[in-house]
Design an enzyme around this catalytic site. Structure first.
Site, mmCIF file in Angstrom:
data_model
loop_
_atom_site.group_PDB
_atom_site.id
_atom_site.type_symbol
_atom_site.label_atom_id
_atom_site.label_comp_id
_atom_site.label_asym_id
_atom_site.label_seq_id
_atom_site.Cartn_x
_atom_site.Cartn_y
_atom_site.Cartn_z
ATOM 1 N N ALA A 77 0.862 -1.269 0.248
ATOM 2 C CA ALA A 77 -0.118 0.119 -0.062
ATOM 3 C C ALA A 77 0.851 1.252 -0.102
ATOM 4 O O ALA A 77 2.122 1.138 0.177
ATOM 5 C CB ALA A 77 -1.094 -0.008 1.274
ATOM 6 N N LYS A 78 0.195 2.283 -0.135
ATOM 7 C CA LYS A 78 1.063 3.598 -0.179
ATOM 8 C C LYS A 78 1.875 3.849 0.798
ATOM 9 O O LYS A 78 2.866 4.522 0.999
ATOM 10 C CB LYS A 78 0.151 4.787 -0.597
ATOM 11 C CG LYS A 78 -0.538 4.682 -1.964
ATOM 12 C CD LYS A 78 -0.217 5.822 -2.800
ATOM 13 C CE LYS A 78 -0.536 5.344 -4.252
ATOM 14 N NZ LYS A 78 -1.800 5.744 -4.686
#
Ligand code: GLU
Length: 299
Positions: A267-268
């Site tokens: 994920a970011k």
């Protein structure tokens, strides 16, 4: 896990003939290994079908998207050896087109203004005995659907800020039963009601992911939409919007989501596995492609 209803062969050729795929990142951060997998998957799908691969930047939200991330995404993809055709479509430049689509739905009486705040929605859901930890995952309880035309008009007139929601029941009644096909999992019956009265234009942004992605895939002539399996339910909503807006229906190919060694999806927040960080750490493009799981089971 529910079994797919039927299977189609892994032929990627859409009914219209040409295979056109795209990668459509949102520039809210730098690309990580999961994005690299998704971009390479989309490019591969186009190449194996003898077709075209396009790039689109989904930057509708000025509060979250930054030009420096767009520049970084283009740089990372080029470094990885991903080759897209033609210019890069930027959603932020296409707001009039989304407004037109929104108007078409509004004219058909399929949208309603929603004056709720996030807090108000959470309170309503909690009061109804659901989702004690907030509205995430719960569908909109329909508070503003019940307002009459006079009240809607009065509140808009008074400048009260509002989003526009799709009247899901009305939309489904207008479109009828719809299906769509995933390249691997075969034919699916769309169940857009699972996402409820989705927002199609927000208070701060005059469109939404659902509306912009549907309009753009049609306008760019995308015939095979490749995307992560986490967006499976969104596809049902996009299929509904295609029917309502009279847009062509592509094939879809949902792909697995890449996880790190700890089993968690990239994920970011995982700064350490951005393409930029790996590159700075001395990894070659070939090594990063391998780390993204490419070549083992994607084709
Ligand atoms: N822009 C979306 C994202 O970055 C993906 C678009 C799509 O494939 O539908 O998650």
């Amino acid at each position: 896990m529910s079994k797919p209803e039927s299977r189609t062969p892994r032929a990627v050729r859409p009914p219209s003939g040409e295979v056109v795929t795209r990668f459509a990142p949102s520039p809210t951060g730098r690309l990580h290994l999961g994005h690299a997998y998704s971009a390479l998957f989309a490019e591969h799908e186009a190449r194996r079908g003898g077709g075209r691969f396009l790039l689109r930047i989904e930057d509708i939200d000025p509060g979250r998207c930054r030009d420096e991330f767009t520049d970084g995404i283009l740089e990372d993809l080029a470094w990885l050896g991903v080759r897209w055709e033609g210019g890069v479509v930027r959603q932020s430049r296409r707001m009039p087109r989304y407004a037109e689509a929104l108007d078409a739905l509004r004219r058909r009486g399929l949208l309603y203004p929603c004056f709720c705040t996030r807090r108000g929605i959470e309170r309503e859901i909690a009061a109804a005995g659901g989702a004690p930890h907030g509205a995430a995952g719960a569908t909109y309880p329909g508070i503003c659907r019940a307002l009459d035309a006079a009240e809607r008009g009065r509140r808009i007139e008074a400048g009260e800020s509002h989003a526009w929601r799709l009247d899901m029941a009305g939309a489904i009644a207008a479109a009828g039963t719809l299906d769509w096909a995933d390249v691997e999992k075969g034919s699916q019956v769309a169940r857009p009601e699972l996402l409820g009265d989705v927002v199609l234009a927000r208070k701060e942004v005059a469109t939404s992911y659902h509306l912009a992605v549907t309009v753009d895939d049609a306008d760019q002539g995308v015939t095979v939409v490749t995307r992560g399996a986490d967006l499976w339910e969104s596809t049902d909503v996009h299929r509904l919007l295609q029917a309502l807006l009279d847009l062509p229906v592509p094939l879809w190919h949902h792909h697995r989501l890449l996880s790190g060694p700890d089993g968690r999806r990239f994920a970011k927040r995982d700064r350490s596995v951005t393409i930029a960080a790996l590159r700075r750490g001395g990894a070659s493009a070939e090594a990063v492609r391998r780390m993204a799981g490419w070549g083992k089971d994607a084709g």
